[in-house]
Design a protein around this motif. Sequence first.
Motif, PDB file in Angstrom:
ATOM      1  N   GLU A  12     -47.683 -10.519 -30.676  1.00  0.00           N
ATOM      2  CA  GLU A  12     -48.641 -11.015 -29.681  1.00  0.00           C
ATOM      3  C   GLU A  12     -48.662 -12.539 -29.659  1.00  0.00           C
ATOM      4  N   ALA A  13     -48.627 -13.138 -30.839  1.00  0.00           N
ATOM      5  CA  ALA A  13     -48.655 -14.601 -30.918  1.00  0.00           C
ATOM      6  C   ALA A  13     -47.452 -15.217 -30.217  1.00  0.00           C
ATOM      7  N   SER A  14     -46.331 -14.511 -30.208  1.00  0.00           N
ATOM      8  CA  SER A  14     -45.095 -15.076 -29.648  1.00  0.00           C
ATOM      9  C   SER A  14     -45.187 -15.309 -28.147  1.00  0.00           C
ATOM     10  N   VAL A  15     -46.087 -14.612 -27.464  1.00  0.00           N
ATOM     11  CA  VAL A  15     -46.191 -14.771 -26.006  1.00  0.00           C
ATOM     12  C   VAL A  15     -47.509 -15.427 -25.587  1.00  0.00           C
ATOM     13  N   TRP A  16     -48.315 -15.842 -26.559  1.00  0.00           N
ATOM     14  CA  TRP A  16     -49.614 -16.452 -26.254  1.00  0.00           C
ATOM     15  C   TRP A  16     -49.452 -17.696 -25.389  1.00  0.00           C
ATOM     16  N   ALA A  17     -48.470 -18.532 -25.686  1.00  0.00           N
ATOM     17  CA  ALA A  17     -48.317 -19.802 -24.964  1.00  0.00           C
ATOM     18  C   ALA A  17     -47.986 -19.592 -23.497  1.00  0.00           C
ATOM     19  N   ASP A  18     -47.359 -18.477 -23.147  1.00  0.00           N
ATOM     20  CA  ASP A  18     -47.160 -18.152 -21.737  1.00  0.00           C
ATOM     21  C   ASP A  18     -48.402 -17.497 -21.148  1.00  0.00           C
ATOM     22  N   CYS A  19     -49.024 -16.626 -21.921  1.00  0.00           N
ATOM     23  CA  CYS A  19     -50.196 -15.902 -21.430  1.00  0.00           C
ATOM     24  C   CYS A  19     -51.323 -16.851 -21.026  1.00  0.00           C
ATOM     25  N   ILE A  20     -51.548 -17.912 -21.803  1.00  0.00           N
ATOM     26  CA  ILE A  20     -52.685 -18.801 -21.533  1.00  0.00           C
ATOM     27  C   ILE A  20     -52.529 -19.580 -20.234  1.00  0.00           C
ATOM     28  N   LYS A  21     -51.332 -19.594 -19.665  1.00  0.00           N
ATOM     29  CA  LYS A  21     -51.149 -20.271 -18.381  1.00  0.00           C
ATOM     30  C   LYS A  21     -51.905 -19.564 -17.259  1.00  0.00           C
ATOM     31  N   THR A  22     -52.298 -18.306 -17.497  1.00  0.00           N
ATOM     32  CA  THR A  22     -53.021 -17.549 -16.471  1.00  0.00           C
ATOM     33  C   THR A  22     -54.537 -17.717 -16.598  1.00  0.00           C
ATOM     34  N   ILE A  23     -55.000 -18.335 -17.672  1.00  0.00           N
ATOM     35  CA  ILE A  23     -56.448 -18.451 -17.908  1.00  0.00           C
ATOM     36  C   ILE A  23     -57.045 -19.497 -16.974  1.00  0.00           C
ATOM     37  N   LYS A  24     -58.163 -19.124 -16.350  1.00  0.00           N
ATOM     38  CA  LYS A  24     -58.899 -20.053 -15.492  1.00  0.00           C
ATOM     39  C   LYS A  24     -60.372 -20.082 -15.903  1.00  0.00           C
ATOM     40  N   PRO A  48     -59.576 -13.967 -25.322  1.00  0.00           N
ATOM     41  CA  PRO A  48     -59.519 -12.505 -25.434  1.00  0.00           C
ATOM     42  C   PRO A  48     -58.483 -11.847 -24.544  1.00  0.00           C
ATOM     43  N   THR A  49     -58.149 -12.461 -23.427  1.00  0.00           N
ATOM     44  CA  THR A  49     -57.128 -11.868 -22.562  1.00  0.00           C
ATOM     45  C   THR A  49     -55.713 -12.162 -23.060  1.00  0.00           C
ATOM     46  N   CYS A  50     -55.605 -13.024 -24.056  1.00  0.00           N
ATOM     47  CA  CYS A  50     -54.302 -13.381 -24.637  1.00  0.00           C
ATOM     48  C   CYS A  50     -54.392 -13.224 -26.147  1.00  0.00           C
ATOM     49  N   PRO A  51     -54.294 -12.003 -26.658  1.00  0.00           N
ATOM     50  CA  PRO A  51     -54.509 -11.749 -28.088  1.00  0.00           C
ATOM     51  C   PRO A  51     -53.393 -12.314 -28.957  1.00  0.00           C
ATOM     52  N   THR A  52     -53.724 -12.531 -30.223  1.00  0.00           N
ATOM     53  CA  THR A  52     -52.765 -13.086 -31.191  1.00  0.00           C
ATOM     54  C   THR A  52     -52.921 -12.399 -32.543  1.00  0.00           C
ATOM     55  N   ARG A  53     -53.204 -11.110 -32.524  1.00  0.00           N
ATOM     56  CA  ARG A  53     -53.483 -10.401 -33.776  1.00  0.00           C
ATOM     57  C   ARG A  53     -52.233 -10.168 -34.604  1.00  0.00           C
ATOM     58  N   THR A  54     -51.078 -10.126 -33.957  1.00  0.00           N
ATOM     59  CA  THR A  54     -49.808  -9.912 -34.650  1.00  0.00           C
ATOM     60  C   THR A  54     -48.848 -11.026 -34.264  1.00  0.00           C
ATOM     61  N   ILE A  55     -47.755 -11.152 -35.000  1.00  0.00           N
ATOM     62  CA  ILE A  55     -46.785 -12.196 -34.671  1.00  0.00           C
ATOM     63  C   ILE A  55     -46.123 -11.914 -33.327  1.00  0.00           C
ATOM     64  N   LEU A  93     -53.602 -16.509 -41.165  1.00  0.00           N
ATOM     65  CA  LEU A  93     -53.954 -17.347 -40.017  1.00  0.00           C
ATOM     66  C   LEU A  93     -54.192 -16.501 -38.765  1.00  0.00           C
ATOM     67  N   LEU A  94     -53.374 -15.498 -38.555  1.00  0.00           N
ATOM     68  CA  LEU A  94     -53.538 -14.681 -37.359  1.00  0.00           C
ATOM     69  C   LEU A  94     -54.821 -13.840 -37.416  1.00  0.00           C
ATOM     70  N   ARG A  95     -55.277 -13.494 -38.603  1.00  0.00           N
ATOM     71  CA  ARG A  95     -56.553 -12.780 -38.695  1.00  0.00           C
ATOM     72  C   ARG A  95     -57.708 -13.652 -38.210  1.00  0.00           C
ATOM     73  N   GLN A  96     -57.549 -14.962 -38.343  1.00  0.00           N
ATOM     74  CA  GLN A  96     -58.594 -15.884 -37.881  1.00  0.00           C
ATOM     75  C   GLN A  96     -58.453 -16.232 -36.404  1.00  0.00           C
ATOM     76  N   SER A  97     -57.313 -15.911 -35.820  1.00  0.00           N
ATOM     77  CA  SER A  97     -56.972 -16.467 -34.513  1.00  0.00           C
ATOM     78  C   SER A  97     -57.869 -15.976 -33.389  1.00  0.00           C
ATOM     79  N   THR A  98     -58.283 -14.709 -33.434  1.00  0.00           N
ATOM     80  CA  THR A  98     -59.093 -14.176 -32.341  1.00  0.00           C
ATOM     81  C   THR A  98     -60.373 -14.974 -32.172  1.00  0.00           C
ATOM     82  N   ALA A  99     -61.058 -15.247 -33.286  1.00  0.00           N
ATOM     83  CA  ALA A  99     -62.308 -16.000 -33.219  1.00  0.00           C
ATOM     84  C   ALA A  99     -62.072 -17.473 -32.921  1.00  0.00           C
TER      85      ALA A  99
END
Length: 287
Positions: free
Chosen positions: A70-82, A61-68, A50-56
């Motif tokens: 990276e995925a663990s902090v994605w939900a906080d990282c996306i709060k910065t996306i505008k 791109p500013t909040c990568p999820t290539r590894t578990i 699933l994580l191999r598919q996640s980037t696409a």
Amino acid sequence: MSRILPALAAVALAATASPAAAYWEYGHQTVAEIARANVRPQTRVAIERLLRQSTALLDTPTCPTRTIEEASVWADCIKTIKTPDGKRPYDYAFAWHFQDVNICKPFDLVEPCKDGKCVSAQIERDVKLLRDKRTPAKDRVQALVFLIHFVGDLHQPLHAGEKDDKGGNDVGATYGIYATPHFNLHSVWDGPLAERAITTGPSLVRRYPAAVRTRIAAGTVTDWSRESWLVAHDSVYASALGGDPCAPNPAHVTLDEATIDKLVPVAKLQVERGGLRLAKLLDQALS
């Protein structure tokens, strides 16, 4: 080696933390690493697939999820996306990181989780989405990365119990010798206390015996919510308020070294619980 110095360097960013700011990177990554070490082999394969598919699929791109990790902090990282027009496309998930359950009232998730807007409701929703093979691929990937993060959030006690103080964000705090004005009770449990707990003693990231996994991962998401709420009552606020967790909050509290020493095992166990329970939920959802 403790990460306290880099943690202090990040405190200025955490000073404006909302109740949704959680565990900083180190706590979430450790929960995720414990889970990866304790899931079944077929679950680990499914996570990696699933994580191999996640980037696409997620297109963040500013909040990568290539590894578990990276995925663990994605939900906080996306709060910065505008978006170009200044909107925040993930604001809808703000309330999913915590649940405002007052520690000085009977435990009850009904009102805090109204319309599914709390961390425990979202954990259960993500597991259901992952278990259903009819769930679209993008939704399954998003459910996975949210789940990895939210189980960590639930085990940060101030995401499960509070006193109408934004999960301790309204209470300034001195941590040991560090009297920085940027600390509050929430950021102490997010950062330096969690990091000290994780780096004290044997590594938490290991394969646990089956009996230990079974014991710690027993119960339901509601049971774990109540347990973290009790930790907020019995340890977080009691230690900060001189033994009476329901005393009026002062503007500022001090956690001296003796208090911190007593809290380290509590914080350590919360990270351990989060990792092993995340492993259980991932096995249920993906094996």
